[in-house]
Design a protein around this motif. Sequence first.
Motif, PDB file in Angstrom:
ATOM      1  N   LEU A 289       0.806  -1.216   0.000  1.00  0.00           N
ATOM      2  CA  LEU A 289       0.000   0.000   0.000  1.00  0.00           C
ATOM      3  C   LEU A 289       0.845   1.274   0.000  1.00  0.00           C
ATOM      4  O   LEU A 289       0.347   2.339  -0.361  1.00  0.00           O
ATOM      5  N   GLY A 290       2.094   1.166   0.410  1.00  0.00           N
ATOM      6  CA  GLY A 290       2.934   2.354   0.480  1.00  0.00           C
ATOM      7  C   GLY A 290       2.685   3.142   1.761  1.00  0.00           C
ATOM      8  O   GLY A 290       1.806   2.807   2.561  1.00  0.00           O
ATOM      9  N   ILE A 291       3.464   4.204   1.946  1.00  0.00           N
ATOM     10  CA  ILE A 291       3.344   4.992   3.175  1.00  0.00           C
ATOM     11  C   ILE A 291       2.004   5.713   3.245  1.00  0.00           C
ATOM     12  O   ILE A 291       1.300   5.648   4.253  1.00  0.00           O
ATOM     13  N   LEU A 292       1.627   6.391   2.178  1.00  0.00           N
ATOM     14  CA  LEU A 292       0.380   7.160   2.205  1.00  0.00           C
ATOM     15  C   LEU A 292      -0.852   6.261   2.209  1.00  0.00           C
ATOM     16  O   LEU A 292      -1.879   6.617   2.793  1.00  0.00           O
ATOM     17  N   GLY A 293      -0.773   5.102   1.573  1.00  0.00           N
ATOM     18  CA  GLY A 293      -1.933   4.226   1.480  1.00  0.00           C
ATOM     19  C   GLY A 293      -2.165   3.361   2.710  1.00  0.00           C
ATOM     20  O   GLY A 293      -3.253   2.809   2.885  1.00  0.00           O
ATOM     21  N   SER A 294      -1.143   3.234   3.572  1.00  0.00           N
ATOM     22  CA  SER A 294      -1.292   2.406   4.771  1.00  0.00           C
ATOM     23  C   SER A 294      -2.215   3.088   5.779  1.00  0.00           C
ATOM     24  O   SER A 294      -2.219   4.313   5.902  1.00  0.00           O
ATOM     25  N   PRO A 295      -3.002   2.304   6.527  1.00  0.00           N
ATOM     26  CA  PRO A 295      -3.959   2.893   7.478  1.00  0.00           C
ATOM     27  C   PRO A 295      -3.274   3.506   8.704  1.00  0.00           C
ATOM     28  O   PRO A 295      -2.263   2.988   9.176  1.00  0.00           O
ATOM     29  N   TRP A 296      -3.885   4.580   9.216  1.00  0.00           N
ATOM     30  CA  TRP A 296      -3.380   5.232  10.419  1.00  0.00           C
ATOM     31  C   TRP A 296      -3.733   4.404  11.652  1.00  0.00           C
ATOM     32  O   TRP A 296      -4.818   3.853  11.754  1.00  0.00           O
ATOM     33  N   VAL A 297      -2.797   4.350  12.599  1.00  0.00           N
ATOM     34  CA  VAL A 297      -3.073   3.699  13.889  1.00  0.00           C
ATOM     35  C   VAL A 297      -2.745   4.630  15.057  1.00  0.00           C
ATOM     36  O   VAL A 297      -2.835   4.218  16.223  1.00  0.00           O
ATOM     37  N   GLY A 298      -2.335   5.855  14.767  1.00  0.00           N
ATOM     38  CA  GLY A 298      -2.034   6.815  15.826  1.00  0.00           C
ATOM     39  C   GLY A 298      -0.807   6.422  16.633  1.00  0.00           C
ATOM     40  O   GLY A 298       0.231   6.075  16.070  1.00  0.00           O
ATOM     41  N   PHE A 299      -0.960   6.433  17.953  1.00  0.00           N
ATOM     42  CA  PHE A 299       0.162   6.139  18.851  1.00  0.00           C
ATOM     43  C   PHE A 299       0.158   4.689  19.326  1.00  0.00           C
ATOM     44  O   PHE A 299       0.771   4.380  20.355  1.00  0.00           O
ATOM     45  N   GLN A 300      -0.490   3.808  18.591  1.00  0.00           N
ATOM     46  CA  GLN A 300      -0.601   2.417  19.008  1.00  0.00           C
ATOM     47  C   GLN A 300       0.769   1.751  19.145  1.00  0.00           C
ATOM     48  O   GLN A 300       1.022   1.010  20.102  1.00  0.00           O
ATOM     49  N   HIS A 301       1.667   2.009  18.192  1.00  0.00           N
ATOM     50  CA  HIS A 301       2.996   1.387  18.242  1.00  0.00           C
ATOM     51  C   HIS A 301       3.784   1.874  19.449  1.00  0.00           C
ATOM     52  O   HIS A 301       4.564   1.108  20.036  1.00  0.00           O
ATOM     53  N   PHE A 302       3.604   3.121  19.828  1.00  0.00           N
ATOM     54  CA  PHE A 302       4.300   3.650  21.000  1.00  0.00           C
ATOM     55  C   PHE A 302       3.741   3.029  22.282  1.00  0.00           C
ATOM     56  O   PHE A 302       4.492   2.749  23.225  1.00  0.00           O
ATOM     57  N   ARG A 303       2.428   2.815  22.329  1.00  0.00           N
ATOM     58  CA  ARG A 303       1.836   2.149  23.493  1.00  0.00           C
ATOM     59  C   ARG A 303       2.347   0.720  23.613  1.00  0.00           C
ATOM     60  O   ARG A 303       2.654   0.245  24.721  1.00  0.00           O
ATOM     61  N   ASP A 304       2.445   0.027  22.478  1.00  0.00           N
ATOM     62  CA  ASP A 304       2.995  -1.328  22.491  1.00  0.00           C
ATOM     63  C   ASP A 304       4.458  -1.314  22.922  1.00  0.00           C
ATOM     64  O   ASP A 304       4.910  -2.191  23.679  1.00  0.00           O
ATOM     65  N   LEU A 305       5.170  -0.312  22.441  1.00  0.00           N
ATOM     66  CA  LEU A 305       6.593  -0.189  22.750  1.00  0.00           C
ATOM     67  C   LEU A 305       6.820  -0.060  24.251  1.00  0.00           C
ATOM     68  O   LEU A 305       7.643  -0.773  24.839  1.00  0.00           O
ATOM     69  N   PHE A 306       6.079   0.823  24.883  1.00  0.00           N
ATOM     70  CA  PHE A 306       6.258   1.071  26.309  1.00  0.00           C
ATOM     71  C   PHE A 306       5.727  -0.079  27.164  1.00  0.00           C
ATOM     72  O   PHE A 306       6.072  -0.174  28.352  1.00  0.00           O
ATOM     73  N   ALA A 307       4.912  -0.934  26.579  1.00  0.00           N
ATOM     74  CA  ALA A 307       4.355  -2.065  27.334  1.00  0.00           C
ATOM     75  C   ALA A 307       5.290  -3.269  27.344  1.00  0.00           C
ATOM     76  O   ALA A 307       5.117  -4.176  28.169  1.00  0.00           O
ATOM     77  N   PHE A 308       6.280  -3.304  26.450  1.00  0.00           N
ATOM     78  CA  PHE A 308       7.182  -4.448  26.345  1.00  0.00           C
ATOM     79  C   PHE A 308       8.312  -4.332  27.368  1.00  0.00           C
ATOM     80  O   PHE A 308       9.026  -3.333  27.399  1.00  0.00           O
ATOM     81  N   ASP A 309       8.486  -5.363  28.181  1.00  0.00           N
ATOM     82  CA  ASP A 309       9.606  -5.392  29.123  1.00  0.00           C
ATOM     83  C   ASP A 309      10.935  -5.460  28.383  1.00  0.00           C
ATOM     84  O   ASP A 309      11.947  -4.933  28.847  1.00  0.00           O
ATOM     85  N   SER A 310      10.947  -6.126  27.219  1.00  0.00           N
ATOM     86  CA  SER A 310      12.187  -6.256  26.447  1.00  0.00           C
ATOM     87  C   SER A 310      12.700  -4.901  25.996  1.00  0.00           C
ATOM     88  O   SER A 310      13.916  -4.666  25.952  1.00  0.00           O
ATOM     89  N   PHE A 311      11.784  -3.970  25.659  1.00  0.00           N
ATOM     90  CA  PHE A 311      12.222  -2.646  25.229  1.00  0.00           C
ATOM     91  C   PHE A 311      12.913  -1.906  26.366  1.00  0.00           C
ATOM     92  O   PHE A 311      13.953  -1.277  26.169  1.00  0.00           O
ATOM     93  N   TRP A 312      12.357  -1.966  27.561  1.00  0.00           N
ATOM     94  CA  TRP A 312      12.964  -1.240  28.683  1.00  0.00           C
ATOM     95  C   TRP A 312      14.306  -1.847  29.061  1.00  0.00           C
ATOM     96  O   TRP A 312      15.204  -1.139  29.522  1.00  0.00           O
ATOM     97  N   GLN A 313      14.459  -3.154  28.877  1.00  0.00           N
ATOM     98  CA  GLN A 313      15.762  -3.770  29.108  1.00  0.00           C
ATOM     99  C   GLN A 313      16.788  -3.254  28.112  1.00  0.00           C
ATOM    100  O   GLN A 313      17.921  -2.922  28.467  1.00  0.00           O
ATOM    101  N   VAL A 314      16.378  -3.161  26.840  1.00  0.00           N
ATOM    102  CA  VAL A 314      17.257  -2.636  25.798  1.00  0.00           C
ATOM    103  C   VAL A 314      17.581  -1.165  26.061  1.00  0.00           C
ATOM    104  O   VAL A 314      18.727  -0.727  25.894  1.00  0.00           O
ATOM    105  N   PHE A 315      16.578  -0.400  26.464  1.00  0.00           N
ATOM    106  CA  PHE A 315      16.778   1.022  26.764  1.00  0.00           C
ATOM    107  C   PHE A 315      17.766   1.191  27.920  1.00  0.00           C
ATOM    108  O   PHE A 315      18.646   2.059  27.890  1.00  0.00           O
TER     109      PHE A 315
END
Length: 317
Positions: free
Chosen positions: A63-89
């Motif tokens: 779909l490309g960048i413009l054609g892909s659907p918006w999800v807002g801040f969903q990826h950031f919410r998932d990011l902060f919910a992962f324990d693995s990310f905070w370990q990496v951070f």
Amino acid sequence: MNEMPHAVQSNRLNLKKKNSFSAYWKYKYLTLIFLPAIIYYVIFHYVPIYGVLIAFKSYKFSLGILGSPWVGFQHFRDLFAFDSFWQVFRNTFLISIYKLIFGFPAPIVFALLLNEIRLSIFKRLVQTISYFPHFLSWVVLGGLAVQFLSPSIGPINLLLQAIGLDPIYFLGDSKWFRTVLVGTEVWKGLGWGTIVYLAAIAGVNPELHEAATVDGANRFHRMRYITLPSMMPVITIMLIFAIGGMVNDDFDQVFNLYNPVVYEVGDVLSTYTYRMGLINMEYSFATAVGLFKNVIAFVLILSANAIAKKINDYGLW
């Protein structure tokens, strides 16, 4: 005091713009020298900012960048919910802090010591040897480190075995891996990092040293009270850059030295982004990680600059 009429202000602004354009035109050939750098940054640093949109979309390649659907801040919410990310951070910040503590002062001290060498041939030889690792890629240096630290054929472990100690698995032991990262980073960047500080030392007024010598100051006193304070503006600026780059870890170094055994202490944001984006093909999630990292870097460099301005009045702006 009466405010300056708007017409006068406008005329002065137009005159200033005209003078600035005239200066650029006067030195047009020198200005042309900057064009390759400007073009490079526009193409490779500013145009790709458009891709940040992926962090707020459920990106589909078809779909490309413009054609892909918006999800807002969903990826950031998932990011902060992962324990693995905070370990990496946490790993990223700890390794960066260790590198800052041990790696940042190293070229300053080395430059001060080089400046005290009076035998020019020996001085050039030491400089050349110290610069050499900078010109080698981490692929080469990583291979050298693996061989040098090998538990079976590495000279360090052979020496340990010769005195009756057990070999150490430096690259496979969580207790030693961060030490290896910091040590190899200092080794690679030591000589090259001294160039800036040697240039700062070269700008010190020699009359200050002559006056101090007349007053009975020895070489150590002159280095402490004249050379080092004269380097403070450069040291401050380099420190601000170093603090701003704390989350921009060296991917090449970590990628060529780490392995799954030391992920717990060695996995950093760049390698985490690489695995999530290129291996797992979670492009939107990986972009969210990269954007979060850049925001933290921006906040760090602003904070470091503000603190430096308050302490010694030196800063980037």
